[in-house]
Design a protein around this motif. Sequence first.
Motif, PDB file in Angstrom:
ATOM      1  N   LEU A 186      10.507  -5.984 -15.082  1.00  0.00           N
ATOM      2  CA  LEU A 186       9.527  -6.294 -16.120  1.00  0.00           C
ATOM      3  C   LEU A 186       9.358  -7.804 -16.268  1.00  0.00           C
ATOM      4  O   LEU A 186       8.230  -8.301 -16.433  1.00  0.00           O
ATOM      5  N   TRP A 207       5.936  -3.668 -22.722  1.00  0.00           N
ATOM      6  CA  TRP A 207       6.788  -2.475 -22.763  1.00  0.00           C
ATOM      7  C   TRP A 207       6.403  -1.585 -23.941  1.00  0.00           C
ATOM      8  O   TRP A 207       6.234  -0.375 -23.790  1.00  0.00           O
ATOM      9  N   MET A 231      15.926  -2.411 -24.359  1.00  0.00           N
ATOM     10  CA  MET A 231      14.714  -3.190 -24.104  1.00  0.00           C
ATOM     11  C   MET A 231      14.294  -3.984 -25.337  1.00  0.00           C
ATOM     12  O   MET A 231      13.599  -4.996 -25.235  1.00  0.00           O
TER      13      MET A 231
END
Length: 284
Positions: A186, A207, A231
């Motif tokens: 990412l 995300w 995350m």
Amino acid sequence: MTSNDVQAGAGHWGSYERQWGAQIASPLRPEAADITPIEDCAAGLDVSRPGIKRAVLLGMTRDVAEMRWPAAFRLVAFDYARGRIESTWTATHPTIPAAAVCADWRAMPLPDRSVTLAAGDGSYNSVDSAASQDRVSRELVRVLEPCGTAIVRFYVRPDRAETLGAVFDALRAGRIGGVNALKLRLKFATPAAADGSMCLGDAWEYWNDAGFDRDALAARLGWTRAAVDAMDSFKGKETRFVFATLAETRARLTPHFVETRSEEHTSELQSQSTISYAVFCLKK
């Protein structure tokens, strides 16, 4: 690096340290194979240069501080985030006399030509721009002895950039091996600013906008819910990172160092054998 940059980074690295033992793993944490080149380099310098030698660690990477250092070395670890020093160094047990100092890698409080070996794990990726990477290189050249050595692990983007959509498609299909690989992919896919840096908070927004049902995703992938929620360590963070391709990384180092050795490591990126990080051994 401004005071705002320091405050932004300190917040990220404080939470990073809290996750270190339980959630941070390869490729974000060095494995034994990543530490071995540093140990070998230190051992070689120990033989070729008698007497007490100074080593510098760029950051608070515990695995490097705790590696097998020759007894003649003395270690100084530098980090600009005082909170990370306070949270990490107290839990770190170096094998040689060592100290941690709060300082910018671009202006370390060291005399010229006073360092035999400088080591870093992802250190160059952790600065705020490509220009800052060059300033770190110039500072290392200043403090290293003649023929001094720097050995650093760089995360490197694929030559063919992976899109955010491709990352999320791979996640849905179960083709990402764990949350640490997801974080790195990412970061690589998040668009960079003109100065070459990406922002963690931007990565979290992408995300979050993907709209994953976290419980369903964890169940489908066989991950824990805590792993998926990791995350959120990116949320609202202004911390910036710089990721270049292997060729771009070499081009940035060449004006400052002579590359004596490099090791290129592959990962699951783009579901094929693609370099995700490289270890460079550099001479002044």
